[in-house]
Design a protein around this motif. Structure first.
Motif, PDB file in Angstrom:
ATOM      1  N   GLY A 256       0.775  -0.596   0.010  1.00 22.03           N
ATOM      2  CA  GLY A 256       0.083  -0.025   0.161  1.00 22.03           C
ATOM      3  C   GLY A 256       0.870   1.309  -0.387  1.00 22.03           C
ATOM      4  O   GLY A 256       0.422   2.508  -0.645  1.00 22.03           O
ATOM      5  N   GLN A 257       1.665   1.271   0.750  1.00 21.46           N
ATOM      6  CA  GLN A 257       2.951   2.459   0.586  1.00 21.46           C
ATOM      7  C   GLN A 257       3.473   2.580  -0.777  1.00 21.46           C
ATOM      8  O   GLN A 257       3.828   3.825  -1.277  1.00 21.46           O
ATOM      9  CB  GLN A 257       4.136   2.242   2.139  1.00 21.46           C
ATOM     10  CG  GLN A 257       4.652   3.387   2.238  1.00 21.46           C
ATOM     11  CD  GLN A 257       5.899   3.524   3.557  1.00 21.46           C
ATOM     12  OE1 GLN A 257       5.621   1.894   3.718  1.00 21.46           O
ATOM     13  NE2 GLN A 257       6.448   4.031   3.375  1.00 21.46           N
ATOM     14  N   ALA A 258       4.003   1.577  -0.999  1.00 22.83           N
ATOM     15  CA  ALA A 258       4.679   1.106  -2.727  1.00 22.83           C
ATOM     16  C   ALA A 258       3.852   2.150  -3.243  1.00 22.83           C
ATOM     17  O   ALA A 258       4.093   2.972  -4.212  1.00 22.83           O
ATOM     18  CB  ALA A 258       5.302   0.130  -2.736  1.00 22.83           C
ATOM     19  N   ILE A 259       2.406   1.314  -3.930  1.00 21.37           N
ATOM     20  CA  ILE A 259       1.203   1.969  -4.278  1.00 21.37           C
ATOM     21  C   ILE A 259       1.341   3.750  -4.274  1.00 21.37           C
ATOM     22  O   ILE A 259       0.801   4.128  -5.489  1.00 21.37           O
ATOM     23  CB  ILE A 259      -0.037   1.264  -4.332  1.00 21.37           C
ATOM     24  CG1 ILE A 259       0.386  -0.127  -4.410  1.00 21.37           C
ATOM     25  CG2 ILE A 259      -1.428   2.154  -4.651  1.00 21.37           C
ATOM     26  CD1 ILE A 259      -1.582  -1.275  -4.685  1.00 21.37           C
ATOM     27  N   ALA A 260       1.601   4.191  -3.048  1.00 26.53           N
ATOM     28  CA  ALA A 260       0.991   5.556  -2.809  1.00 26.53           C
ATOM     29  C   ALA A 260       2.607   6.374  -3.104  1.00 26.53           C
ATOM     30  O   ALA A 260       1.998   7.207  -3.935  1.00 26.53           O
ATOM     31  CB  ALA A 260       0.599   5.708  -1.389  1.00 26.53           C
ATOM     32  N   GLN A 261       3.259   5.750  -3.414  1.00 22.19           N
ATOM     33  CA  GLN A 261       5.023   6.920  -3.757  1.00 22.19           C
ATOM     34  C   GLN A 261       4.587   6.607  -5.150  1.00 22.19           C
ATOM     35  O   GLN A 261       4.574   7.446  -5.502  1.00 22.19           O
ATOM     36  CB  GLN A 261       5.453   5.933  -2.657  1.00 22.19           C
ATOM     37  CG  GLN A 261       5.852   5.987  -2.080  1.00 22.19           C
ATOM     38  CD  GLN A 261       6.949   5.051  -1.082  1.00 22.19           C
ATOM     39  OE1 GLN A 261       7.337   3.883  -1.504  1.00 22.19           O
ATOM     40  NE2 GLN A 261       7.855   5.440  -0.186  1.00 22.19           N
ATOM     41  N   SER A 262       4.425   5.497  -5.750  1.00 24.95           N
ATOM     42  CA  SER A 262       4.422   5.386  -7.207  1.00 24.95           C
ATOM     43  C   SER A 262       3.300   6.206  -7.846  1.00 24.95           C
ATOM     44  O   SER A 262       3.466   7.029  -8.321  1.00 24.95           O
ATOM     45  CB  SER A 262       3.749   3.786  -7.484  1.00 24.95           C
ATOM     46  OG  SER A 262       3.521   3.970  -8.537  1.00 24.95           O
ATOM     47  N   LEU A 263       2.089   6.398  -7.208  1.00 27.98           N
ATOM     48  CA  LEU A 263       0.896   7.109  -7.593  1.00 27.98           C
ATOM     49  C   LEU A 263       0.914   9.053  -8.003  1.00 27.98           C
ATOM     50  O   LEU A 263       1.475   9.660  -8.244  1.00 27.98           O
ATOM     51  CB  LEU A 263      -0.537   7.058  -7.675  1.00 27.98           C
ATOM     52  CG  LEU A 263      -1.019   5.868  -7.418  1.00 27.98           C
ATOM     53  CD1 LEU A 263      -2.372   5.432  -6.716  1.00 27.98           C
ATOM     54  CD2 LEU A 263      -1.849   5.847  -8.756  1.00 27.98           C
ATOM     55  N   SER A 264       2.040   9.283  -6.304  1.00 22.88           N
ATOM     56  CA  SER A 264       2.675  10.401  -6.276  1.00 22.88           C
ATOM     57  C   SER A 264       3.029  10.550  -7.953  1.00 22.88           C
ATOM     58  O   SER A 264       2.958  11.945  -7.439  1.00 22.88           O
ATOM     59  CB  SER A 264       2.824  10.152  -4.582  1.00 22.88           C
ATOM     60  OG  SER A 264       3.866  11.522  -4.601  1.00 22.88           O
ATOM     61  N   ARG A 265       4.656  10.229  -7.660  1.00 22.79           N
ATOM     62  CA  ARG A 265       5.393  10.434  -8.310  1.00 22.79           C
ATOM     63  C   ARG A 265       4.893  10.175  -9.791  1.00 22.79           C
ATOM     64  O   ARG A 265       5.791  11.043 -10.398  1.00 22.79           O
ATOM     65  CB  ARG A 265       6.609   9.146  -8.701  1.00 22.79           C
ATOM     66  CG  ARG A 265       7.136   8.517  -7.260  1.00 22.79           C
ATOM     67  CD  ARG A 265       7.560  10.518  -6.720  1.00 22.79           C
ATOM     68  NE  ARG A 265       9.427  10.090  -5.157  1.00 22.79           N
ATOM     69  CZ  ARG A 265       9.006   9.981  -4.080  1.00 22.79           C
ATOM     70  NH1 ARG A 265       7.345  10.041  -4.137  1.00 22.79           N
ATOM     71  NH2 ARG A 265       9.550   9.615  -3.379  1.00 22.79           N
ATOM     72  N   ALA A 266       3.839   9.420  -9.826  1.00 20.44           N
ATOM     73  CA  ALA A 266       3.184   9.632 -11.274  1.00 20.44           C
ATOM     74  C   ALA A 266       2.421  11.037 -11.746  1.00 20.44           C
ATOM     75  O   ALA A 266       2.208  11.437 -12.363  1.00 20.44           O
ATOM     76  CB  ALA A 266       2.281   8.873 -12.015  1.00 20.44           C
ATOM     77  N   ILE A 267       2.157  11.978 -10.868  1.00 20.82           N
ATOM     78  CA  ILE A 267       1.295  12.827 -10.257  1.00 20.82           C
ATOM     79  C   ILE A 267       2.554  13.825 -10.535  1.00 20.82           C
ATOM     80  O   ILE A 267       1.954  15.029 -11.305  1.00 20.82           O
ATOM     81  CB  ILE A 267       0.504  13.218  -9.353  1.00 20.82           C
ATOM     82  CG1 ILE A 267      -0.921  11.761  -9.158  1.00 20.82           C
ATOM     83  CG2 ILE A 267      -0.083  14.278  -9.220  1.00 20.82           C
ATOM     84  CD1 ILE A 267      -1.775  11.890  -8.763  1.00 20.82           C
ATOM     85  N   GLU A 268       3.253  13.779 -10.079  1.00 22.81           N
ATOM     86  CA  GLU A 268       4.618  14.609 -10.319  1.00 22.81           C
ATOM     87  C   GLU A 268       4.558  14.815 -11.796  1.00 22.81           C
ATOM     88  O   GLU A 268       5.281  15.809 -12.299  1.00 22.81           O
ATOM     89  CB  GLU A 268       5.697  14.402  -9.294  1.00 22.81           C
ATOM     90  CG  GLU A 268       4.779  14.831  -7.907  1.00 22.81           C
ATOM     91  CD  GLU A 268       6.457  14.329  -6.656  1.00 22.81           C
ATOM     92  OE1 GLU A 268       7.539  13.270  -7.647  1.00 22.81           O
ATOM     93  OE2 GLU A 268       5.806  13.952  -4.780  1.00 22.81           O
ATOM     94  N   GLY A 269       5.362  13.670 -12.026  1.00 25.72           N
ATOM     95  CA  GLY A 269       5.454  13.278 -13.176  1.00 25.72           C
ATOM     96  C   GLY A 269       5.359  14.855 -14.271  1.00 25.72           C
ATOM     97  O   GLY A 269       5.618  15.086 -15.193  1.00 25.72           O
ATOM     98  N   VAL A 270       3.315  14.068 -14.520  1.00 21.48           N
ATOM     99  CA  VAL A 270       2.672  14.430 -15.488  1.00 21.48           C
ATOM    100  C   VAL A 270       2.231  16.711 -14.844  1.00 21.48           C
ATOM    101  O   VAL A 270       2.604  17.226 -16.183  1.00 21.48           O
ATOM    102  CB  VAL A 270       1.203  14.384 -14.708  1.00 21.48           C
ATOM    103  CG1 VAL A 270       0.267  14.903 -15.374  1.00 21.48           C
ATOM    104  CG2 VAL A 270       1.125  12.580 -15.259  1.00 21.48           C
ATOM    105  N   VAL A 271       2.622  16.755 -13.835  1.00 21.22           N
ATOM    106  CA  VAL A 271       2.976  18.907 -13.171  1.00 21.22           C
ATOM    107  C   VAL A 271       3.828  18.592 -14.510  1.00 21.22           C
ATOM    108  O   VAL A 271       4.093  19.970 -14.997  1.00 21.22           O
ATOM    109  CB  VAL A 271       3.192  18.631 -11.842  1.00 21.22           C
ATOM    110  CG1 VAL A 271       2.613  19.933 -11.777  1.00 21.22           C
ATOM    111  CG2 VAL A 271       0.770  18.157 -11.950  1.00 21.22           C
ATOM    112  N   LEU A 272       5.274  18.035 -13.514  1.00 21.95           N
ATOM    113  CA  LEU A 272       6.572  18.649 -14.266  1.00 21.95           C
ATOM    114  C   LEU A 272       6.328  18.616 -15.892  1.00 21.95           C
ATOM    115  O   LEU A 272       6.907  20.439 -16.770  1.00 21.95           O
ATOM    116  CB  LEU A 272       7.991  17.630 -13.629  1.00 21.95           C
ATOM    117  CG  LEU A 272       8.073  17.955 -12.444  1.00 21.95           C
ATOM    118  CD1 LEU A 272       8.790  16.643 -12.141  1.00 21.95           C
ATOM    119  CD2 LEU A 272       8.785  19.680 -12.380  1.00 21.95           C
TER     120      LEU A 272
END
Length: 320
Positions: A256-272
């Motif tokens: 669950g923690q890894a999934i949250a990290q993955s989704l967070s980084r993916a969202i950051e990537g889209v914004v960047l």
């Protein structure tokens, strides 16, 4: 007099290996130390023998050269480590074959290890392009890598000041180990990690768990020379992905923690990526890294390991 094995392993990077050896020839030697150079080539037959022979003509110290035919980074590291142990050395250093050391690197490293009574120590990398000129996009990926390396180096230097640098993993790109502690523990690089990468991270963690004293030496600088072929979007993505996968496997964090990290980084990537046309290529380079990190976490959750150094997929790591 202490005996130091200065080691490097190499595979199909003769020009970069030659630059490393030139920097070894030019570096200062610690007072009261006897240096032996240990080089091991990963392959069926030697291809850098002439480079090693030329180096022998540059230095007064003993130069040992061997072949490890089994493919894989931990295999060739273990062969170099075994040579140093059999030679009866007190300390052994490692740097990568695509790097160059600063003139005072070995003096700084050995001085800190002996003064602080460390069993395993690491030092910072300063990233630079291997070529004199690179394109605009490779320059953006290099800038992102340099930004991350600088942040990491500052964090670890602060750890030394705070007395918490024993918490950091030590990597063989700038590495020194006390061999009596290796003899005591019997530890070796994990050959099950043949093509994944991360065998030095696991060695560092296992060594610490066995009671080794570890630390960071901010003054022992090594330059990491990155060729333009490794400053491309595809490689940048794969490198981030595979490092993220390895981190998940080694850390065994909850899914669950890894999934949250993955989704967070993916969202950051889209914004960047969205702001990169306005703010510049470096933001796009950072976005690629974020996407790779996110994908790597999901691969780890799904049980898919890294094959970053598979010989059939690692053309970017070779000069041919």
């Amino acid at each position: 007099m202490i005996q130091i094995a200065v080691a490097a392993v190499t595979h199909k990077r003769p020009d970069m290996f030659r630059v490393l050896l030139d920097s070894f020839a030019a570096m200062a030697r610690p007072e009261g130390a006897e240096v032996t150079f240990v080089f091991v080539e990963n392959g069926e037959a030697p291809t850098v023998g002439e480079i090693v022979e030329a180096f022998r003509g540059q230095v007064a110290e003993e130069v040992l050269f061997d072949i490890e035919p089994r493919p894989g980074i931990p295999m060739v590291r273990n062969r170099a480590l075994q040579i140093a142990l059999e030679k009866g050395c007190d300390y052994m250093t490692f740097v990568d074959d695509d790097e160059r050391v600063t003139e005072d690197w070995l003096v700084r490293m050995i001085g800190a290890v002996t003064e602080r009574d460390l069993d395993l120590a690491g030092g910072p990398l300063v990233l630079e392009a291997a070529e004199d000129r690179i394109g605009a996009w490779p320059a953006a990926f290099l800038e992102h890598l340099q930004e991350r390396a600088k942040k990491r180096n500052l964090q670890r230097a602060e750890g030394v000041r705070a007395g918490t640098d024993d918490a950091f993993n030590i990597y063989t790109n700038n590495w020194c180990v006390r061999l009596d502690k290796v003899r005591e523990t019997g530890l070796r690089f994990d050959e099950a990690l043949q093509f994944t990468g991360g065998s030095d991270t696991k060695f560092s963690r296992d060594f610490t768990a066995a009671g080794a004293r570890t630390g960071w030496v901010p003054e022992a600088l090594v330059y990491d020379r990155i060729p333009e072929r490794r400053l491309q979007a595809g490689y940048h993505y794969r490198r981030a992905r595979d490092q993220s996968t390895n981190a998940y496997v080694l850390n065994r964090k909850p899914a669950g923690q890894a999934i949250a990290q993955s989704l967070s980084r993916a969202i950051e990537g889209v914004v960047l990526m969205a702001v990169s046309p306005l703010l510049g290529r470096r933001h796009a380079a950072k976005a690629v890294y974020k996407f790779g990190y996110a994908a790597g976490r999901f691969r780890g959750i799904l049980g898919r390991g890294s094959r970053h150094y598979d010989p059939e997929k690692a053309a970017a790591h070779r000069e041919e």
